[in-house]
Design a protein around this motif. Structure first.
Motif, short mmCIF file in Angstrom:
data_model
loop_
_atom_site.label_atom_id
_atom_site.label_comp_id
_atom_site.label_asym_id
_atom_site.label_seq_id
_atom_site.Cartn_x
_atom_site.Cartn_y
_atom_site.Cartn_z
N ILE A 12 -1.99 8.73 -8.44
CA ILE A 12 -1.06 9.34 -9.16
C ILE A 12 0.18 8.83 -9.25
O ILE A 12 0.66 10.22 -10.86
N ILE A 13 0.97 8.52 -8.64
CA ILE A 13 2.47 8.25 -8.93
C ILE A 13 2.36 7.40 -10.97
O ILE A 13 2.82 7.86 -11.74
N ASN A 14 0.92 6.42 -10.78
CA ASN A 14 1.37 5.53 -12.44
C ASN A 14 0.43 6.58 -13.01
O ASN A 14 0.50 6.63 -14.05
N MET B 53 1.16 -1.45 0.30
CA MET B 53 0.13 -0.21 0.02
C MET B 53 0.97 1.22 0.29
O MET B 53 0.80 1.91 1.06
N GLY B 54 0.64 1.58 -1.31
CA GLY B 54 2.82 2.98 -1.29
C GLY B 54 2.06 3.07 -2.88
O GLY B 54 0.97 2.95 -3.31
N LYS B 55 3.35 3.42 -2.81
CA LYS B 55 3.55 4.34 -4.90
C LYS B 55 3.32 3.39 -5.33
O LYS B 55 3.50 3.74 -6.42
N GLY B 56 3.58 1.56 -5.53
CA GLY B 56 3.48 1.14 -6.23
C GLY B 56 1.95 0.17 -6.18
O GLY B 56 2.04 -0.43 -7.27
N ASP B 57 1.43 0.68 -5.32
CA ASP B 57 0.03 -0.13 -5.69
C ASP B 57 -0.83 0.47 -6.56
O ASP B 57 -1.41 1.60 -6.24
N LYS B 58 -1.16 0.02 -7.31
CA LYS B 58 -2.98 0.13 -8.11
C LYS B 58 -3.99 0.95 -8.18
O LYS B 58 -4.53 1.04 -8.84
#
Length: 42
Positions: free
Chosen positions: A13-15, A1-6
């Motif tokens: 937001i990151i993706n 659960m963070g920046k890589g979580d789709k």
């Protein structure tokens, strides 16, 4: 659960994607009536 979580908002937001957690703001098109009478709203 963070920046890589789709599935999380932060991951969306990151993706640079949208979904149920991150809704898009709808750009409202001016109606025909507004095009004919372009009055500024205050």
């Amino acid at each position: 659960m963070g920046k890589g979580d789709k599935k999380s908002k932060r991951g969306k937001i990151i993706n640079g994607t949208y979904g149920a957690k991150r809704k898009r703001k709808i750009k409202r098109k001016p109606t025909l009536q507004e095009k004919i009478n372009p009055e500024k709203k205050k």
